[in-house]
Design a protein around this motif. Structure first.
Motif, PDB file in Angstrom:
ATOM      1  N   GLU A 173      90.699 -54.334 -47.335  1.00 45.07           N
ATOM      2  CA  GLU A 173      91.176 -52.957 -47.332  1.00 45.07           C
ATOM      3  C   GLU A 173      91.173 -52.341 -45.936  1.00 45.07           C
ATOM      4  O   GLU A 173      92.146 -51.732 -45.523  1.00 45.07           O
ATOM      5  CB  GLU A 173      90.326 -52.096 -48.272  1.00 45.07           C
ATOM      6  N   ARG A 174      90.077 -52.446 -45.220  1.00 39.93           N
ATOM      7  CA  ARG A 174      89.959 -51.762 -43.944  1.00 39.93           C
ATOM      8  C   ARG A 174      89.231 -52.626 -42.926  1.00 39.93           C
ATOM      9  O   ARG A 174      88.199 -53.214 -43.223  1.00 39.93           O
ATOM     10  CB  ARG A 174      89.172 -50.460 -44.101  1.00 39.93           C
ATOM     11  N   ILE A 175      89.786 -52.685 -41.754  1.00 40.42           N
ATOM     12  CA  ILE A 175      89.127 -53.312 -40.613  1.00 40.42           C
ATOM     13  C   ILE A 175      89.099 -52.280 -39.495  1.00 40.42           C
ATOM     14  O   ILE A 175      90.106 -51.617 -39.225  1.00 40.42           O
ATOM     15  CB  ILE A 175      89.882 -54.566 -40.122  1.00 40.42           C
ATOM     16  N   VAL A 176      87.962 -52.120 -38.840  1.00 40.78           N
ATOM     17  CA  VAL A 176      87.861 -51.231 -37.688  1.00 40.78           C
ATOM     18  C   VAL A 176      87.663 -52.089 -36.444  1.00 40.78           C
ATOM     19  O   VAL A 176      86.750 -52.923 -36.402  1.00 40.78           O
ATOM     20  CB  VAL A 176      86.694 -50.234 -37.848  1.00 40.78           C
ATOM     21  N   ALA A 177      88.523 -51.905 -35.456  1.00 45.72           N
ATOM     22  CA  ALA A 177      88.427 -52.647 -34.190  1.00 45.72           C
ATOM     23  C   ALA A 177      88.128 -51.663 -33.071  1.00 45.72           C
ATOM     24  O   ALA A 177      88.820 -50.648 -32.929  1.00 45.72           O
ATOM     25  CB  ALA A 177      89.727 -53.390 -33.910  1.00 45.72           C
ATOM     26  N   ILE A 178      87.093 -51.965 -32.283  1.00 43.52           N
ATOM     27  CA  ILE A 178      86.659 -51.082 -31.200  1.00 43.52           C
ATOM     28  C   ILE A 178      86.636 -51.856 -29.887  1.00 43.52           C
ATOM     29  O   ILE A 178      86.120 -52.967 -29.822  1.00 43.52           O
ATOM     30  CB  ILE A 178      85.255 -50.513 -31.476  1.00 43.52           C
ATOM     31  N   GLY A 179      87.174 -51.243 -28.844  1.00 44.22           N
ATOM     32  CA  GLY A 179      87.120 -51.833 -27.518  1.00 44.22           C
ATOM     33  C   GLY A 179      86.552 -50.839 -26.521  1.00 44.22           C
ATOM     34  O   GLY A 179      86.935 -49.662 -26.524  1.00 44.22           O
ATOM     35  N   THR A 180      85.638 -51.302 -25.674  1.00 46.46           N
ATOM     36  CA  THR A 180      85.001 -50.404 -24.711  1.00 46.46           C
ATOM     37  C   THR A 180      84.428 -51.190 -23.544  1.00 46.46           C
ATOM     38  O   THR A 180      84.281 -52.409 -23.607  1.00 46.46           O
ATOM     39  CB  THR A 180      83.907 -49.559 -25.415  1.00 46.46           C
ATOM     40  N   ILE A 296      89.786 -47.103 -28.904  1.00 43.46           N
ATOM     41  CA  ILE A 296      89.559 -47.507 -27.518  1.00 43.46           C
ATOM     42  C   ILE A 296      88.710 -46.427 -26.866  1.00 43.46           C
ATOM     43  O   ILE A 296      89.019 -45.238 -26.935  1.00 43.46           O
ATOM     44  CB  ILE A 296      90.884 -47.759 -26.767  1.00 43.46           C
ATOM     45  N   MET A 297      87.607 -46.860 -26.273  1.00 47.55           N
ATOM     46  CA  MET A 297      86.594 -45.923 -25.808  1.00 47.55           C
ATOM     47  C   MET A 297      86.350 -46.079 -24.313  1.00 47.55           C
ATOM     48  O   MET A 297      87.044 -46.817 -23.626  1.00 47.55           O
ATOM     49  CB  MET A 297      85.315 -46.105 -26.634  1.00 47.55           C
ATOM     50  N   THR A 298      85.352 -45.393 -23.832  1.00 44.77           N
ATOM     51  CA  THR A 298      85.041 -45.292 -22.407  1.00 44.77           C
ATOM     52  C   THR A 298      85.078 -46.647 -21.688  1.00 44.77           C
ATOM     53  O   THR A 298      84.583 -47.649 -22.208  1.00 44.77           O
ATOM     54  CB  THR A 298      83.671 -44.630 -22.212  1.00 44.77           C
ATOM     55  N   GLY A 299      85.651 -46.668 -20.499  1.00 50.09           N
ATOM     56  CA  GLY A 299      85.707 -47.900 -19.727  1.00 50.09           C
ATOM     57  C   GLY A 299      86.722 -47.806 -18.607  1.00 50.09           C
ATOM     58  O   GLY A 299      87.684 -47.043 -18.680  1.00 50.09           O
ATOM     59  N   MET A 300      86.504 -48.603 -17.573  1.00 52.01           N
ATOM     60  CA  MET A 300      87.413 -48.633 -16.426  1.00 52.01           C
ATOM     61  C   MET A 300      88.475 -49.704 -16.631  1.00 52.01           C
ATOM     62  O   MET A 300      88.219 -50.743 -17.241  1.00 52.01           O
ATOM     63  CB  MET A 300      86.641 -48.909 -15.139  1.00 52.01           C
TER      64      MET A 300
END
Length: 357
Positions: A173-180, A296-300
Motif C-alpha cells: 500500500e505505502r512506501i516512504v522513501a527519504i533522502g538526506t 528530500i531533506m537537509t543536505g548539500m
C-alpha cells in the motif's frame, strides 16, 4: 571572495599537515590554525574564531566530544569530525553527531597520509557543506510525537515469519522513501522518534561512511517506537520498520509479487555518493510508483533531485523540507528547481505527512 576560515584540531602531526595542505589549495578556504589538542585550539580560536572546525575525537588533555559539546554550548560553530573507522570510533562518532557535528570524514589506522590525499575531494566538500550549515538548526527542539494508542514495538522478524498476516498484506500500500545528507542525522532522529509504531515501511539514504550506519540505526532503534536498522540484502519493507542504507553500498527498492524488498549492492559513486539518494529514488519510482511518498531533506548538493522528479512523474507525492528548518538547504532546493517537488514543509510537519501520505 570571503574565504572559509578553518581550524584543524588533531593530535597527529601528519593529519594536521596533510589536511592543511589539502585545504590551503582551495581558493575559497584558509586554514587559520592547527592544534594538537582542544586546549591549544581554544587559545588560537579566541584570537580569531573559525567558520569551521575539523576535529579529531581521541586527543590528550580533552577529548573531541567534550570539546564539541563545549563549543556548541558556548559558541556554536560547524564541526567536521575526522575519525577512525573502528567500531568503538563509530559509536563515539554517533555521540558527536548527537552533540551537533555536521559532517564525518573517516580515516584508517594505517596509510593515513595516502588516504587523506586520495579523499581530498570528500574533505573539501565536507568543509564547504559545514560552512553553509545553519548551526541554529543542529540542535532544534524535538518534534512532538504523533499521538496514537500505546502498543509494543513491532518486530520485523515476527511479522515476516507470519505469511498472510494483515501487516504483510499492507506492504504494497505505502512506501516512504527519504533522502538526506548534511544535518540529516539530527533531522531523521526528530522525524522517526515522532512516529507511532503503526506507520508505513520506510527506506532511507543518509550520506554516511561505511560502518557508521549500523551504529546510527541502532541508536535510533533505541529511541523510536518503530524498528530502525541498517538494511540487509533482500530485507522486506514492512509497516513499522525503517531501513537505512549501509554506508559504502547502494540500496534499491524492488518488488517481488505483492511485496517490496530492498537490494543492497556495490557500485560506482553516483553524484559522488554511495549510497546515493538518486539510486534509491529512481528504483522507488520504477517499482512503487504512486504507492510511494518521497521526502528530500537537509543536505548539500543535488543528490536525489533527479530521482525525486522521476518519483513525481510516476505519480508519487513528493515533499521537500523547507529552508527555515534545514541545516543546509541544498538537496531540497535542487529538487524544487528541477520541478520534482509537490509540497514544501517544515521538519515538524514531516511525521504527519508520512502518516497521511
Amino acid at each position: 571572495m570571503k574565504k572559509i576560515k578553518v581550524m584543524v584540531v588533531d593530535d597527529s602531526a601528519v593529519v594536521r599537515q596533510v589536511v592543511q595542505a589539502i585545504l590551503d589549495q582551495e581558493p575559497d578556504i584558509e586554514v587559520i590554525g592547527a592544534a594538537s589538542d582542544p586546549i591549544f585550539a581554544i587559545d588560537r580560536m579566541n584570537k580569531q574564531w573559525p567558520d569551521v572546525i575539523v576535529l579529531d575525537i581521541e586527543m590528550p588533555r580533552m577529548d573531541g566530544i567534550t570539546f564539541l559539546k563545549k563549543i556548541m554550548a558556548e559558541h556554536p560553530t560547524p564541526v567536521v569530525i575526522c575519525s577512525s573507522l573502528a567500531e568503538k570510533g563509530a559509536a563515539t562518532t554517533m555521540q558527536a553527531l548527537e552533540a551537533g557535528a555536521v559532517e564525518i570524514i573517516t580515516k584508517p589506522q594505517v596509510g593515513l597520509k595516502r588516504f587523506l590525499e586520495e579523499s581530498s575531494h570528500e574533505l573539501v566538500t565536507a568543509v564547504r557543506a559545514a560552512a553553509m550549515a545553519n548551526v541554529k538548526r543542529l540542535k532544534a527542539a524535538p518534534i512532538a510525537a504523533v499521538k496514537m494508542a500505546p502498543a509494543p514495538k513491532l518486530n520485523a522478524d515476527a511479522i515476516l515469519a507470519a505469511p498472510g498476516s494483515h501487516a504483510m498484506a499492507q506492504t504494497t500500500e505505502r512506501i516512504v522513501a527519504i533522502g538526506t545528507s548534511t544535518g540529516g542525522t539530527q533531522a531523521l532522529e526528530a522525524v522517526l522518534t515522532a512516529l507511532p509504531r503503526v506507520c508505513p515501511g520506510i527506506v532511507i539514504v543518509q550520506h554516511m561512511p561505511e560502518k557508521f550506519t549500523a551504529s546510527f540505526a541502532a541508536r535510533l532503534n533505541e529511541l523510536c517506537q518503530i524498528e530502525v536498522r541498517e538494511a540487509r540484502h533482500n530485507d522486506r519493507v514492512i509497516p513499522g520498520l525503517a531501513l537505512i542504507a549501509p554506508g559504502g553500498k547502494h540500496m534499491l527498492l524492488k518488488r517481488s509479487g505483492a511485496y517490496y524488498h530492498v537490494e543492497v549492492v556495490d557500485g560506482p559513486l553516483v553524484n559522488r555518493h554511495r549510497p546515493s539518494v538518486d539510486v534509491l529514488f529512481r528504483s522507488v519510482a520504477k517499482f512503487a510508483g504512486k504507492n510511494a511518498t518521497g521526502f528530500i531533506m537537509t543536505g548539500m548538493g543535488d543528490d536525489g533531485a533527479r530521482g525525486m522528479k522521476e518519483m513525481h512523474e510516476a505519480g508519487a507525492p513528493t515533499i521537500a523540507q523547507d529552508e527555515a528548518t534545514c541545516v543546509v538547504f541544498g538537496m531540497p532546493k535542487e529538487a524544487i528547481k528541477l520541478g520534482g517537488v509537490d509540497r514544501v514543509m517544515g521538519l515538524q510537519d514531516i511525521p504527519r505527512a508520512i502518516l497521511s501520505g
